[in-house]
Design a protein around this motif. Sequence first.
Motif, PDB file in Angstrom:
ATOM      1  N   SER A 149       6.091  -0.789   2.870  1.00 65.94           N
ATOM      2  CA  SER A 149       6.421  -2.118   3.402  1.00 65.94           C
ATOM      3  C   SER A 149       6.294  -3.197   2.338  1.00 65.94           C
ATOM      4  O   SER A 149       5.323  -3.226   1.582  1.00 65.94           O
ATOM      5  CB  SER A 149       5.488  -2.470   4.566  1.00 65.94           C
ATOM      6  N   SER A 195       2.032  11.963   7.884  1.00 61.51           N
ATOM      7  CA  SER A 195       0.793  12.121   8.651  1.00 61.51           C
ATOM      8  C   SER A 195      -0.220  12.949   7.860  1.00 61.51           C
ATOM      9  O   SER A 195      -1.417  12.668   7.871  1.00 61.51           O
ATOM     10  CB  SER A 195       1.071  12.851   9.965  1.00 61.51           C
ATOM     11  N   THR A 237       2.561   6.975   1.629  1.00 57.21           N
ATOM     12  CA  THR A 237       3.516   7.951   2.145  1.00 57.21           C
ATOM     13  C   THR A 237       4.478   8.462   1.072  1.00 57.21           C
ATOM     14  O   THR A 237       4.917   7.713   0.213  1.00 57.21           O
ATOM     15  CB  THR A 237       4.329   7.315   3.299  1.00 57.21           C
ATOM     16  N   LEU A 259       0.864  -1.181   0.000  1.00 54.90           N
ATOM     17  CA  LEU A 259       0.000   0.000   0.000  1.00 54.90           C
ATOM     18  C   LEU A 259       0.902   1.234   0.000  1.00 54.90           C
ATOM     19  O   LEU A 259       1.629   1.472   0.972  1.00 54.90           O
ATOM     20  CB  LEU A 259      -0.870  -0.028   1.264  1.00 54.90           C
TER      21      LEU A 259
HETATM   22  C1  LIG Z   1       7.788   0.296   9.722  1.00 53.57           C
HETATM   23  C2  LIG Z   1       7.034   1.234   8.831  1.00 53.57           C
HETATM   24  C3  LIG Z   1       6.284   0.723   7.797  1.00 53.57           C
HETATM   25  C4  LIG Z   1       5.592   1.598   6.951  1.00 53.57           C
HETATM   26  N1  LIG Z   1       4.859   1.064   5.924  1.00 53.57           N
HETATM   27  C5  LIG Z   1       4.210   1.900   5.091  1.00 53.57           C
HETATM   28  C6  LIG Z   1       3.470   1.386   3.977  1.00 53.57           C
HETATM   29  O1  LIG Z   1       3.390   0.180   3.756  1.00 53.57           O
HETATM   30  N2  LIG Z   1       2.848   2.262   3.162  1.00 53.57           N
HETATM   31  C7  LIG Z   1       2.885   3.609   3.364  1.00 53.57           C
HETATM   32  O2  LIG Z   1       2.280   4.327   2.576  1.00 53.57           O
HETATM   33  N3  LIG Z   1       3.570   4.139   4.404  1.00 53.57           N
HETATM   34  C8  LIG Z   1       4.241   3.311   5.270  1.00 53.57           C
HETATM   35  N4  LIG Z   1       4.957   3.822   6.317  1.00 53.57           N
HETATM   36  C9  LIG Z   1       5.018   5.267   6.492  1.00 53.57           C
HETATM   37  C10 LIG Z   1       4.139   5.774   7.622  1.00 53.57           C
HETATM   38  O3  LIG Z   1       2.776   5.708   7.259  1.00 53.57           O
HETATM   39  C11 LIG Z   1       4.605   7.209   7.911  1.00 53.57           C
HETATM   40  O4  LIG Z   1       5.892   7.115   8.477  1.00 53.57           O
HETATM   41  C12 LIG Z   1       3.654   7.933   8.824  1.00 53.57           C
HETATM   42  O5  LIG Z   1       2.478   8.274   8.127  1.00 53.57           O
HETATM   43  C13 LIG Z   1       4.295   9.211   9.383  1.00 53.57           C
HETATM   44  O6  LIG Z   1       4.780  10.012   8.348  1.00 53.57           O
HETATM   45  P1  LIG Z   1       6.259  10.656   8.396  1.00 53.57           P
HETATM   46  O7  LIG Z   1       7.253   9.568   8.685  1.00 53.57           O
HETATM   47  O8  LIG Z   1       6.432  11.458   7.163  1.00 53.57           O
HETATM   48  O9  LIG Z   1       6.260  11.590   9.673  1.00 53.57           O
HETATM   49  P2  LIG Z   1       5.593  13.027   9.779  1.00 53.57           P
HETATM   50  O10 LIG Z   1       4.206  13.005   9.247  1.00 53.57           O
HETATM   51  O11 LIG Z   1       6.539  14.041   9.213  1.00 53.57           O
HETATM   52  O12 LIG Z   1       5.544  13.182  11.359  1.00 53.57           O
HETATM   53  C14 LIG Z   1       6.757  13.418  12.120  1.00 53.57           C
HETATM   54  C15 LIG Z   1       6.391  13.684  13.555  1.00 53.57           C
HETATM   55  O13 LIG Z   1       5.512  14.830  13.654  1.00 53.57           O
HETATM   56  C16 LIG Z   1       4.316  14.475  14.337  1.00 53.57           C
HETATM   57  N5  LIG Z   1       3.190  15.205  13.724  1.00 53.57           N
HETATM   58  C17 LIG Z   1       2.780  15.121  12.446  1.00 53.57           C
HETATM   59  N6  LIG Z   1       1.723  15.927  12.235  1.00 53.57           N
HETATM   60  C18 LIG Z   1       1.463  16.517  13.419  1.00 53.57           C
HETATM   61  C19 LIG Z   1       0.493  17.462  13.843  1.00 53.57           C
HETATM   62  N7  LIG Z   1      -0.430  17.962  13.015  1.00 53.57           N
HETATM   63  N8  LIG Z   1       0.523  17.855  15.141  1.00 53.57           N
HETATM   64  C20 LIG Z   1       1.453  17.366  16.001  1.00 53.57           C
HETATM   65  N9  LIG Z   1       2.397  16.480  15.636  1.00 53.57           N
HETATM   66  C21 LIG Z   1       2.402  16.060  14.374  1.00 53.57           C
HETATM   67  C22 LIG Z   1       4.163  12.977  14.183  1.00 53.57           C
HETATM   68  O14 LIG Z   1       3.404  12.411  15.221  1.00 53.57           O
HETATM   69  C23 LIG Z   1       5.625  12.533  14.238  1.00 53.57           C
HETATM   70  O15 LIG Z   1       6.071  12.406  15.553  1.00 53.57           O
HETATM   71  C24 LIG Z   1       5.645   2.992   7.176  1.00 53.57           C
HETATM   72  C25 LIG Z   1       6.398   3.487   8.245  1.00 53.57           C
HETATM   73  C26 LIG Z   1       7.090   2.621   9.063  1.00 53.57           C
HETATM   74  C27 LIG Z   1       7.877   3.199  10.211  1.00 53.57           C
END
Ligand SMILES: Cc1cc2nc3c(=O)[nH]c(=O)nc-3n(C[C@H](O)[C@H](O)[C@H](O)COP(=O)(O)OP(=O)(O)OC[C@H]3O[C@@H](n4cnc5c(N)ncnc54)[C@H](O)[C@@H]3O)c2cc1C
Length: 183
Positions: A158, A132, A126, A123
């Motif tokens: 993943s 997020s 990201t 899926l």
């Molecule tokens: C092991 C693993 C497997 C994954 N597998 C997939 C997959 O199969 N498919 C896929 O599409 N994605 C996947 N992901 C990605 C995952 O969905 C994203 O890492 C997640 O959505 C967070 O996005 P980001 O890493 O860009 O962090 P960000 O969105 O940049 O967030 C960084 C930090 O800021 C905080 N934050 C964000 N927005 C706010 C807000 N409005 N207010 C306060 N705090 C906030 C968050 O809580 C976090 O601590 C995977 C991630 C991991 C770790």
Amino acid sequence: MDFELSEEQRMIVETTRAFVEAELYPHEAEVERTGVLPVELIREIQAKAIAAGLYAANMPVEVGGAGLDTLSWLLYEKELGRANYALHWTCVARPSNILLAGNAEQRERYLMPCIRGETWDCLAMTEPGAGSDLRGMKASARLDGGDWVLNGTKHFISHADLAGFAIVFMASGEEETRAGRRS
Ligand SMILES: Cc1cc2nc3c(=O)[nH]c(=O)nc-3n(C[C@H](O)[C@H](O)[C@H](O)COP(=O)(O)OP(=O)(O)OC[C@H]3O[C@@H](n4cnc5c(N)ncnc54)[C@H](O)[C@@H]3O)c2cc1C
């Protein structure tokens, strides 16, 4: 109100936990150390998960899943979550629920092989600039004749390396929606 787990839910917890401890824990250290999950190991654990009725258990009974209610599903996920993510997510796969939304032909082509353990879906949502906040997604899809032309970058997907196909979230219809809203 009774907050006790039912007999069936306790069994789900016990069975899943026993599987995690016996089949996944022993491989964690090596997978963590090497960052590699060998295909032979995946196939070996996958066969055991299928035999134990734990594979694709998030799916309804009519397509070969366990037909768990929401609480039972969460209990099952919680137990699997005790183990290394790559191990449980790949070897005891739970196909994306969105695949249930396909028509009969799409279900047969995409969903069923995942449930049988013949392939994996991945899926892709990201992006480097959209985690997020998925509304920040930049990857786009444009209809060109009978084809969708995709443009953009996804990351953190993943088991993308193992998957037979990807469910990709793209922005489309920008002209009528996003751009329109801005003006
Ligand atoms: C092991 C693993 C497997 C994954 N597998 C997939 C997959 O199969 N498919 C896929 O599409 N994605 C996947 N992901 C990605 C995952 O969905 C994203 O890492 C997640 O959505 C967070 O996005 P980001 O890493 O860009 O962090 P960000 O969105 O940049 O967030 C960084 C930090 O800021 C905080 N934050 C964000 N927005 C706010 C807000 N409005 N207010 C306060 N705090 C906030 C968050 O809580 C976090 O601590 C995977 C991630 C991991 C770790």
